[in-house]
Design an enzyme around this catalytic site. Structure first.
Site, short mmCIF file in Angstrom:
data_model
loop_
_atom_site.label_atom_id
_atom_site.label_comp_id
_atom_site.label_asym_id
_atom_site.label_seq_id
_atom_site.Cartn_x
_atom_site.Cartn_y
_atom_site.Cartn_z
N LYS A 13 -8.09 3.76 4.77
CA LYS A 13 -8.26 2.31 4.56
C LYS A 13 -6.98 1.53 4.84
O LYS A 13 -7.04 0.42 5.36
CB LYS A 13 -8.79 2.02 3.16
CG LYS A 13 -8.05 2.64 2.01
CD LYS A 13 -8.79 2.39 0.71
CE LYS A 13 -8.13 3.14 -0.45
NZ LYS A 13 -8.44 4.60 -0.38
N THR A 14 -5.82 2.11 4.52
CA THR A 14 -4.57 1.40 4.81
C THR A 14 -4.41 1.20 6.32
O THR A 14 -4.08 0.10 6.79
CB THR A 14 -3.36 2.18 4.26
OG1 THR A 14 -3.45 2.22 2.83
CG2 THR A 14 -2.06 1.53 4.67
N GLU A 42 -7.30 -4.44 1.76
CA GLU A 42 -7.57 -3.03 1.47
C GLU A 42 -8.23 -2.96 0.09
O GLU A 42 -7.72 -3.52 -0.88
CB GLU A 42 -6.27 -2.24 1.48
CG GLU A 42 -6.44 -0.77 1.18
CD GLU A 42 -5.16 0.02 1.35
OE1 GLU A 42 -5.09 1.13 0.80
OE2 GLU A 42 -4.23 -0.46 2.03
#
Length: 477
Positions: free
Chosen positions: A124-125, A168
């Site tokens: 996700k980052t 995020e």
């Protein structure tokens, strides 16, 4: 700032952050400061992140002490990592100062924006960073909050004027369940965060709750390849709710990956999206990063952005700190740092490096992260290390956890050896640079890996390699 962005809530005008240097906390503090709040905060130690905040005029103190909390603080902002016994939190509770979770502060910052929230057990980052960078290159000036710096300290967040917010979304403590995005992305679903989830079933329920918060006219973008994501899609089917857009190699995917060609530290990706065949470059190595880029492309397209413009803009992303981040090179030996701490992430990053290394050897310095994670996944961590030519395994980085009897890094070492890996346990972190220097030879790649302070070893390993080369005239074999 866009005139459509509402004024900050009164309780966020003078926020005090406990743990302000954390990846998620520092970004929110930065945006609040940009929007006119008088921000103060503390962290256990000074860091590049706290230094970047000080440069913006934020008052930051090292160490936790009740005296750090301003008498007129409008709230105290915490993350789930802050223990109840923290003296600053205890004072806030005693005085009746509102305590605001990090996710609640982020929700307040999202107000007045069209929002894309990116979730998943892994990636996700990177995906959030890719989309934020691409939108910036396109001139969209998005606001964003990311769990890592893009290139320099303080680059993990931005308050833009473009009316969109890319965030995020952290599933670890279920806090992503309070967001209301227009587009939500789920990259993958696996059993993780064992201290907060009792089973994979609870993970599915949490992601389903996140998907259920998408606005009625919005979209869920989700992997068609990852089994956990496919299972979540099956569970959501028939419930009504937002449109579901799948992406991946599957022939049934709405955004279909036709080809990924690895080219050293980059890759060439061919996709079919909206009936159009597009080819674009991903400027970081590895197939998993190519999949993340396609997720970012699918999310932007679902948001209404032209894929033909977004795809080439994704090439501008060249990496985030601690995501296969180059730290330097000495005598032909490269040192790289990565945040990977879950076996899936470890495997993906090691495979990505293998794909770019040719015949070079891969040496890993691994620090297990959290006792609870090592208890459940230590064997799989060891199996992942079998992808390396040799590994050094450190003691467990506890972070916020107390030790669990019988749970040590020996679990990882034993599993690695059972998988045929060459592993050296090292209990004194100060000894690691010399151990690695004695192992390394020209053309090797050394990877410091884990979610803890193993990241500090890169410069020390480079210094040890330099001394070793100078002392011996060549590096030892």
């Amino acid at each position: 700032m866009s005139p459509s962005v509402p004024a900050l809530p009164v309780n966020l005008l003078r926020p005090h952050f406990i743990g302000i240097g954390g990846a998620g906390m520092s970004g929110i503090a930065k945006i609040l400061n940009r929007r006119g709040a008088r921000v103060t905060g503390s962290d256990a130690h000074a860091s590049a992140s706290t230094g970047a905040l000080r440069d913006l005029g934020v008052t930051v103190r090292a160490g936790h002490d009740a005296a750090n909390v301003p008498a007129d603080a409008s709230c105290v902002v915490v993350s789930s990592a802050i223990p109840a016994g923290n003296p600053e939190l205890a004072l806030a509770t005693e005085l009746g100062i509102p305590v605001v979770h990090r996710s609640q502060a982020l929700v307040a910052l999202m107000e007045g924006h069209r929002t894309i929230a990116i979730a998943g057990t892994h990636g996700k980052t990177t995906t959030t960073s890719m989309l934020a960078v691409a939108l910036t290159v396109m001139g969209a000036d998005p606001s964003y909050a990311i769990g890592a710096d893009l290139d320099v300290p303080g680059s993990n967040a931005h308050q833009g004027d473009g009316g969109m917010f890319v965030a995020e979304a952290d599933e670890s403590d279920r806090s992503f369940q309070i967001y209301t995005p227009e587009v939500a992305v789920v990259l993958n679903v696996e059993f993780e965060h064992h201290a907060n989830y009792a089973s994979l079933e609870e993970i599915y329920e949490s992601f389903a709750a996140f998907a259920g918060r998408i606005i009625p006219t919005g979209s869920l973008v989700i992997s068609a390849d990852h089994e956990g994501a496919r299972e979540l899609t099956r569970r959501l089917a028939g419930r009504g709710g937002p449109r579901i857009v799948t992406y991946g190699r599957s022939p049934e995917a709405d955004v279909r990956i036709l080809d990924i060609t690895l080219r050293g530290m980059t890759s060439r990706v061919v996709v079919l999206i909206g009936g159009e065949r597009l080819t674009f470059t991903v400027s970081v190595p590895g197939r998993h990063y190519a999949h993340d880029a396609v997720a970012a492309l699918a999310a932007g397209h679902a948001f209404g952005l032209p894929a033909r413009e977004l795809a080439p803009a994704l090439a501008a992303y060249t990496g985030a700190r601690r995501r296969l981040e180059p730290k330097g090179e000495v005598a032909g030996i490269r040192v790289v740092d990565t945040y990977a701490h879950h076996p899936t992430e470890m495997t993906a990053d090691l495979e990505a490096l293998r794909e770019t290394m040719g015949g070079s050897r891969l040496l890993v310095v691994y620090q297990p992260h959290l006792f609870s994670r090592t208890l459940h996944l230590g064997a799989a961590m060891g199996e992942a290390l079998a992808l390396a030519d040799a590994s050094v395994v450190l003691d467990i980085y506890p972070a916020r956890e107390q030790p669990i009897p019988g749970v040590t890094s020996d679990l990882v070492v034993a599993a690695a050896r059972d998988a045929g890996a060459r592993v050296t346990p090292v209990h004194d972190m100060a000894a690691v640079p010399s151990v690695v220097a004695a192992m390394a030879r020209p053309h090797d790649v050394v990877v410091t890996m884990g979610g803890g302070d193993v990241t500090t070893l890169g410069p020390r390993i480079l210094a040890a390699l330099s001394r070793s080369g100078a002392d011996a005239g060549r590096l030892p074999r």
